[in-house]
Design an enzyme around this catalytic site. Structure first.
Site, PDB file in Angstrom:
ATOM      1  N   ASP A   1      38.453  29.921  34.888  1.00 57.74           N
ATOM      2  CA  ASP A   1      39.388  30.559  35.813  1.00 57.74           C
ATOM      3  C   ASP A   1      40.049  31.719  35.090  1.00 57.74           C
ATOM      4  O   ASP A   1      40.277  31.652  33.880  1.00 57.74           O
ATOM      5  CB  ASP A   1      40.459  29.574  36.286  1.00 57.74           C
TER       6      ASP A   1
ATOM      7  N   HIS B   1      47.896  28.433  39.439  1.00 57.93           N
ATOM      8  CA  HIS B   1      47.738  29.821  38.965  1.00 57.93           C
ATOM      9  C   HIS B   1      47.996  29.978  37.471  1.00 57.93           C
ATOM     10  O   HIS B   1      48.280  31.057  36.997  1.00 57.93           O
ATOM     11  CB  HIS B   1      48.566  30.806  39.789  1.00 57.93           C
TER      12      HIS B   1
END
Length: 187
Positions: A13, A160
């Site tokens: 990610d 996030h």
């Protein structure tokens, strides 16, 4: 024809300053082995320019100014990540796994080629969203992580932070693959 070479799935990610590589900076990388998420890589990078989508920065809480001082130079970050990938797969083929893999892979690919000349993942990525469509028989609208989570019930959740999200993605991927196995047994 099948490939007999062992494959190692790596969940990756990234957090970025905007929607496209080159014009916007990759700010952080998180990665883990899908089958052993305790084996991780994480770093934050110095921005390559000052371009930023404020909404992207707000979501991550990252600051271009702070990363200009504390982040790794992109060449050092990508060299380190490449070395981690090679060590983690120990001669096997690394397979990039991402949730909306085209986005994350585009930044990783751009940075690897720009700063090291080579992407250890090659030119492909495995997208969890596309895998979910195939396994579930659902629509594209059903591929949001929240919708998948309703079905597979992961213990983790995304926030996030690149490493946290890589671990969450790894869990979604494992649970989706397990679900695929159940579908094949039933069908």
């Amino acid at each position: 024809m099948t490939n007999d070479k062992r494959e190692v799935f790596i969940s990756v990610d990234v957090e970025t300053a905007g929607p496209i590589p080159g014009e916007f900076s990759m700010l952080s990388i998180g990665a883990c082995l899908v089958e052993d998420p305790a084996v991780t890589f994480e770093c934050q990078l110095k921005p390559i320019n000052d371009n930023a989508d404020q909404a992207a920065l707000e979501v991550t809480g990252l600051s271009l100014e702070r990363l200009s001082e504390t982040g790794l130079e992109p060449r050092a970050a990508m060299t380190s990540f490449g070395a981690w990938v090679r060590e983690a797969v120990d001669g096997a083929t690394p397979v990039f796994v991402g949730f909306n893999a085209p986005f994350d892979w585009s930044f990783i690919n751009y940075y690897f080629h720009r700063f090291t000349g080579h992407n250890p993942f090659g030119f492909t990525a495995l997208d969890i969203k596309a895998l979910w469509m195939g396994v579930s028989g659902g629509s594209w609208a059903d591929t949001r992580s929240s919708r998948i989570a309703e079905e597979v019930k992961p213990k983790l959740q995304g926030d996030h932070d690149a490493l946290h999200d890589a671990k969450y993605q790894a869990e979604l991927f494992r649970l989706t693959l397990a679900m695929r196995g159940r579908h094949h047994e039933v069908g």
